[in-house]
Design a protein around this motif. Structure first.
Motif, PDB file in Angstrom:
ATOM      1  N   THR A 183      -2.923   2.118  -3.683  1.00 10.79           N
ATOM      2  CA  THR A 183      -2.832   3.492  -3.083  1.00 10.79           C
ATOM      3  C   THR A 183      -3.805   3.247  -2.404  1.00 10.79           C
ATOM      4  O   THR A 183      -4.659   2.995  -2.572  1.00 10.79           O
ATOM      5  CB  THR A 183      -2.932   4.859  -4.085  1.00 10.79           C
TER       6      THR A 183
ATOM      7  N   HIS B 141      -5.630   6.626   0.669  1.00  8.60           N
ATOM      8  CA  HIS B 141      -6.028   7.700   1.166  1.00  8.60           C
ATOM      9  C   HIS B 141      -6.304   7.732   2.457  1.00  8.60           C
ATOM     10  O   HIS B 141      -5.941   7.264   3.010  1.00  8.60           O
ATOM     11  CB  HIS B 141      -7.290   7.952   0.166  1.00  8.60           C
TER      12      HIS B 141
ATOM     13  N   TYR C  67       0.896  -1.049   0.078  1.00  5.63           N
ATOM     14  CA  TYR C  67       0.175   0.141   0.038  1.00  5.63           C
ATOM     15  C   TYR C  67       0.652   1.045  -0.274  1.00  5.63           C
ATOM     16  O   TYR C  67       1.980   1.256   0.843  1.00  5.63           O
ATOM     17  CB  TYR C  67      -0.610   0.049   1.290  1.00  5.63           C
TER      18      TYR C  67
ATOM     19  N   ARG D  68       1.052   5.523   0.542  1.00  4.86           N
ATOM     20  CA  ARG D  68       0.199   6.013   1.042  1.00  4.86           C
ATOM     21  C   ARG D  68       0.269   7.518   0.950  1.00  4.86           C
ATOM     22  O   ARG D  68       2.184   7.201   1.068  1.00  4.86           O
ATOM     23  CB  ARG D  68      -0.494   6.372   2.080  1.00  4.86           C
TER      24      ARG D  68
END
Length: 79
Positions: free
Chosen positions: A77, A79, A21, A23
């Motif tokens: 991605t 958030h 992931y 971020r």
């Protein structure tokens, strides 16, 4: 209605383990020793594994994705 699926559960779990992931992280939120290594930088991008462990910090999103793919990981991605 029932049906049989031919799949290898181990293979599915293995593929899931390859997901990382990406971020954005505010430099101000990082430990002081890390901030000292990137003076003037306001934002970095973190790469985390599925358990949340930070694997890398890089200067931009594109580099994060390249780094992940070079290590046979599948970046997404967050958030």
């Amino acid at each position: 209605m029932t049906y049989d699926q031919d799949y290898d559960e181990t293979a599915i779990l293995s593929e899931a383990a390859k997901v990382v992931y990406v971020r954005a992280v505010k430099a101000d939120d990082l430990p002081e020793d890390v901030r000292e290594q990137v003076p003037g930088v306001k934002q970095l991008f973190a790469v985390h594994d599925s358990m949340g462990e930070r694997l890398a910090l890089v200067r931009d999103r594109e580099t994060a994705f390249i780094l992940a793919r070079q290590n046979d990981l599948a970046p997404v991605t967050v958030h």
